[in-house]
Design an enzyme around this catalytic site. Structure first.
Site, PDB file in Angstrom:
ATOM      1  N   ALA A  17      -4.872 -12.378  13.081  1.00  0.00           N
ATOM      2  CA  ALA A  17      -5.291 -11.744  11.830  1.00  0.00           C
ATOM      3  C   ALA A  17      -4.379 -12.133  10.679  1.00  0.00           C
ATOM      4  CB  ALA A  17      -5.266 -10.229  12.012  1.00  0.00           C
ATOM      5  N   ALA A  20      -1.344 -10.016  10.553  1.00  0.00           N
ATOM      6  CA  ALA A  20      -0.374 -10.281  11.616  1.00  0.00           C
ATOM      7  C   ALA A  20       0.721 -11.246  11.137  1.00  0.00           C
ATOM      8  CB  ALA A  20      -1.080 -10.845  12.847  1.00  0.00           C
ATOM      9  N   TYR A  62      -8.066 -12.106  24.609  1.00  0.00           N
ATOM     10  CA  TYR A  62      -7.292 -10.861  24.532  1.00  0.00           C
ATOM     11  C   TYR A  62      -6.966 -10.369  25.951  1.00  0.00           C
ATOM     12  CZ  TYR A  62      -9.339 -10.858  19.790  1.00  0.00           C
ATOM     13  OH  TYR A  62      -9.738 -11.196  18.519  1.00  0.00           O
ATOM     14  N   HIS A  83     -10.654  -1.270  17.339  1.00  0.00           N
ATOM     15  CA  HIS A  83      -9.359  -0.646  17.656  1.00  0.00           C
ATOM     16  C   HIS A  83      -9.435   0.214  18.914  1.00  0.00           C
ATOM     17  CE1 HIS A  83      -7.672  -0.958  13.249  1.00  0.00           C
ATOM     18  NE2 HIS A  83      -7.998  -2.120  13.768  1.00  0.00           N
ATOM     19  N   LYS A 101      -3.847   0.797  11.127  1.00  0.00           N
ATOM     20  CA  LYS A 101      -4.676   1.827  10.508  1.00  0.00           C
ATOM     21  C   LYS A 101      -6.037   1.238  10.164  1.00  0.00           C
ATOM     22  CE  LYS A 101      -5.443   0.756   6.787  1.00  0.00           C
ATOM     23  NZ  LYS A 101      -6.100  -0.460   6.183  1.00  0.00           N
ATOM     24  N   ASP A 181     -10.575   1.297   4.855  1.00  0.00           N
ATOM     25  CA  ASP A 181      -9.550   0.299   4.564  1.00  0.00           C
ATOM     26  C   ASP A 181      -8.425   0.865   3.696  1.00  0.00           C
ATOM     27  OD1 ASP A 181      -8.686  -2.462   4.871  1.00  0.00           O
ATOM     28  OD2 ASP A 181      -8.855  -2.514   2.697  1.00  0.00           O
TER      29      ASP A 181
HETATM   30  N1  LIG Z   1      -0.868  -2.006   7.498  1.00  0.00           N
HETATM   31  C1  LIG Z   1      -1.254  -2.824   6.558  1.00  0.00           C
HETATM   32  O1  LIG Z   1      -0.561  -3.052   5.583  1.00  0.00           O
HETATM   33  C2  LIG Z   1      -2.564  -3.523   6.693  1.00  0.00           C
HETATM   34  C3  LIG Z   1      -2.917  -4.507   5.759  1.00  0.00           C
HETATM   35  C4  LIG Z   1      -4.095  -5.201   5.946  1.00  0.00           C
HETATM   36  C5  LIG Z   1      -4.930  -4.899   7.018  1.00  0.00           C
HETATM   37  N2  LIG Z   1      -4.589  -3.900   7.887  1.00  0.00           N
HETATM   38  C6  LIG Z   1      -5.457  -3.581   9.034  1.00  0.00           C
HETATM   39  O2  LIG Z   1      -5.361  -4.657   9.955  1.00  0.00           O
HETATM   40  C7  LIG Z   1      -6.613  -4.940  10.543  1.00  0.00           C
HETATM   41  C8  LIG Z   1      -6.939  -6.413  10.318  1.00  0.00           C
HETATM   42  O3  LIG Z   1      -7.000  -6.706   8.940  1.00  0.00           O
HETATM   43  P1  LIG Z   1      -6.894  -8.231   8.416  1.00  0.00           P
HETATM   44  O4  LIG Z   1      -7.094  -8.219   6.967  1.00  0.00           O
HETATM   45  O5  LIG Z   1      -5.688  -8.883   8.936  1.00  0.00           O
HETATM   46  O6  LIG Z   1      -8.204  -8.850   9.119  1.00  0.00           O
HETATM   47  P2  LIG Z   1      -8.562 -10.343   9.508  1.00  0.00           P
HETATM   48  O7  LIG Z   1      -7.642 -11.303   8.863  1.00  0.00           O
HETATM   49  O8  LIG Z   1     -10.028 -10.503   9.282  1.00  0.00           O
HETATM   50  O9  LIG Z   1      -8.238 -10.384  11.067  1.00  0.00           O
HETATM   51  C9  LIG Z   1      -8.943  -9.702  12.031  1.00  0.00           C
HETATM   52  C10 LIG Z   1      -8.836 -10.517  13.328  1.00  0.00           C
HETATM   53  O10 LIG Z   1      -9.644  -9.867  14.304  1.00  0.00           O
HETATM   54  C11 LIG Z   1     -10.176 -10.833  15.203  1.00  0.00           C
HETATM   55  N3  LIG Z   1     -11.595 -10.541  15.393  1.00  0.00           N
HETATM   56  C12 LIG Z   1     -12.165 -10.207  16.571  1.00  0.00           C
HETATM   57  N4  LIG Z   1     -13.469 -10.001  16.433  1.00  0.00           N
HETATM   58  C13 LIG Z   1     -13.764 -10.223  15.133  1.00  0.00           C
HETATM   59  C14 LIG Z   1     -14.976 -10.189  14.394  1.00  0.00           C
HETATM   60  N5  LIG Z   1     -16.155  -9.852  14.956  1.00  0.00           N
HETATM   61  N6  LIG Z   1     -14.929 -10.498  13.090  1.00  0.00           N
HETATM   62  C15 LIG Z   1     -13.749 -10.797  12.498  1.00  0.00           C
HETATM   63  N7  LIG Z   1     -12.556 -10.856  13.165  1.00  0.00           N
HETATM   64  C16 LIG Z   1     -12.588 -10.573  14.468  1.00  0.00           C
HETATM   65  C17 LIG Z   1      -9.929 -12.200  14.605  1.00  0.00           C
HETATM   66  O11 LIG Z   1      -8.914 -12.806  15.397  1.00  0.00           O
HETATM   67  P3  LIG Z   1      -9.199 -14.034  16.402  1.00  0.00           P
HETATM   68  O12 LIG Z   1     -10.310 -14.825  15.786  1.00  0.00           O
HETATM   69  O13 LIG Z   1      -7.914 -14.726  16.409  1.00  0.00           O
HETATM   70  O14 LIG Z   1      -9.565 -13.447  17.717  1.00  0.00           O
HETATM   71  C18 LIG Z   1      -9.391 -11.931  13.211  1.00  0.00           C
HETATM   72  O15 LIG Z   1      -8.392 -12.838  12.840  1.00  0.00           O
HETATM   73  C19 LIG Z   1      -7.584  -3.927   9.950  1.00  0.00           C
HETATM   74  O16 LIG Z   1      -7.701  -2.833  10.812  1.00  0.00           O
HETATM   75  C20 LIG Z   1      -6.915  -3.474   8.668  1.00  0.00           C
HETATM   76  O17 LIG Z   1      -7.252  -2.134   8.311  1.00  0.00           O
HETATM   77  C21 LIG Z   1      -3.423  -3.219   7.733  1.00  0.00           C
END
Ligand SMILES: NC(=O)c1ccc[n+]([C@@H]2O[C@H](COP(=O)([O-])OP(=O)(O)OC[C@H]3O[C@@H](n4cnc5c(N)ncnc54)[C@H](OP(=O)(O)O)[C@@H]3O)[C@@H](O)[C@H]2O)c1
Length: 348
Positions: A17, A20, A62, A83, A101, A181
């Site tokens: 992600a 990450a 995973y 999640h 979250k 979000d």
């Molecule tokens: N704490 C914070 O500051 C913070 C900030 C931003 C986001 N978040 C949270 O983190 C989570 C991810 O956010 P993000 O912005 O990093 O998302 P993102 O870049 O879209 O990443 C989500 C990851 O989930 C996997 N995935 C599995 N099934 C999927 C599907 N059907 N569609 C899309 N992705 C799928 C993918 O990894 P693979 O392709 O590698 O399997 C993808 O890279 C969310 O829950 C968000 O609320 C938290």
């Protein structure tokens, strides 16, 4: 509970992600946590992500990461709708879980997740990086000291402009939307400050493509405390909370990652008069992921230092509140104000 871990906690990441990457760079200085592996749905992506972020090992599913005996805990930055399933599977594989979250999409999922953690003797927590900031500790300390009296009102908001294009945040099937979000932050702050379970919510939202793009909600508590929260995908970036009591007011940006080159500041007014100045209360800023991961590691290692994020009870309340807010926003009609002698009428 599984035996406590005495060395650095070896964390595996489920999903390559975007967030990450920030998590990995944030926790790099830690001696308590080491990111040891990443898993992606495809081998190519996992390999590229591991290379780019300097992670030693990668897995092309995973499931494979959960079967890896050299992993103690997982960080889950998957889409919100995933999640619950992957936290439960991680618990069943004997891994501790730091889940992004919002913890999940419904209260029923939250209950199932904590039940899986309990059954398998592992810790499961929901990550909100601002919670482990010294600034948040200071905020709670000031409130607990009685400096602003009995709490009466909370206003908390988080919004930004979401870039166009495909995004997990705009997909209803992935439990996207502004509330899940961005709105999860103000809701979590209201629950943290209130220290009680919300009793009723009312909400309105603007919808597009099956998800809320802007939402405002009122949260009531049995004690009489009222909270107003708002969130949006189409405003200039803002993040601010105001906590007003019978004897003073606190304002905080409750940032996940305050700038590191200056003290983080709370604004505190002690007293009820209008002409009182706000005092600036400084605290040391930290990278939020570092603070959060170290707090999680302390929990997993059985250290006396407490986990600084939401307790299971808080996370259950947050999940139930988010679910109720969305339901209210979908169903409540409100009243159309009556003008020029016409009475207010139901707004359908
Ligand atoms: N704490 C914070 O500051 C913070 C900030 C931003 C986001 N978040 C949270 O983190 C989570 C991810 O956010 P993000 O912005 O990093 O998302 P993102 O870049 O879209 O990443 C989500 C990851 O989930 C996997 N995935 C599995 N099934 C999927 C599907 N059907 N569609 C899309 N992705 C799928 C993918 O990894 P693979 O392709 O590698 O399997 C993808 O890279 C969310 O829950 C968000 O609320 C938290």
């Amino acid at each position: 509970m599984n035996q406590a871990i005495s060395t650095a906690v070896r964390v595996g990441i489920l999903g390559a992600a975007n967030i990450a990457r920030a998590f990995i760079s944030g926790v790099k200085p830690s001696s308590r946590v080491v990111v040891s592996a990443v898993a992606s749905r495809t081998a190519d992506k996992a390999e590229r992500f591991a290379r780019e972020t300097g992670i030693a090992r990668f897995h092309s599913s995973y499931e494979a990461l959960l079967a890896d005996p050299a992993i103690d805990a997982v960080y889950i930055p998957l889409p919100n709708s995933m999640h619950a399933e992957w936290s439960i599977r991680a618990c069943e594989a004997g891994k501790h879980v730091l889940c992004e979250k919002p913890l999940c999409a419904t209260a029923a999922e939250a209950r199932a997740m904590f039940e899986a953690a309990r059954r398998n003797g592992v810790h499961l927590v929901e990550g909100y990086p601002y919670r482990a900031q010294p600034q948040t500790r200071k905020l709670l300390e000031i409130i607990e000291s009685g400096a602003i009296g009995r709490l009466q009102l909370i206003q908390a908001s988080f919004g930004f402009t979401l870039a166009t294009g495909p995004n997990i945040r705009t997909d209803p099937d992935l439990a996207g939307g502004a509330l899940m979000d961005a709105g999860a932050y103000p809701v979590s702050l209201a629950r943290m400050v209130a220290k009680e379970r919300p009793s009723r919510v009312h909400a309105v939202a603007h919808w597009a493509g099956g998800v809320d793009h802007a939402l405002a909600a009122t949260i009531e508590f049995e004690s009489g405390l009222l909270a107003q929260i708002s969130c949006s995908f189409s405003t200039s970036v803002h993040r601010q909370a105001l906590i007003a009591g019978t004897g003073g007011v606190i304002q905080t940006p409750f940032l996940n990652h305050p700038p590191l080159d200056r003290p983080a500041e709370l604004l505190v007014k002690r007293g009820v008069a209008a002409n009182l100045d706000f005092e600036k209360i400084p605290s040391v800023p930290m990278n939020g992921f570092l603070a959060e991961a170290e707090s999680f590691a302390a929990l997993v290692q059985g250290a006396s230092k407490q986990w600084e994020g939401p307790s299971p009870e808080e996370s259950l309340d947050i999940a139930a509140t988010l679910e109720a807010i969305l339901q209210s926003a979908r169903t409540s009609h409100g009243l159309r104000p009556g003008f020029n002698g016409v009475e207010a009428t139901p707004f359908m």
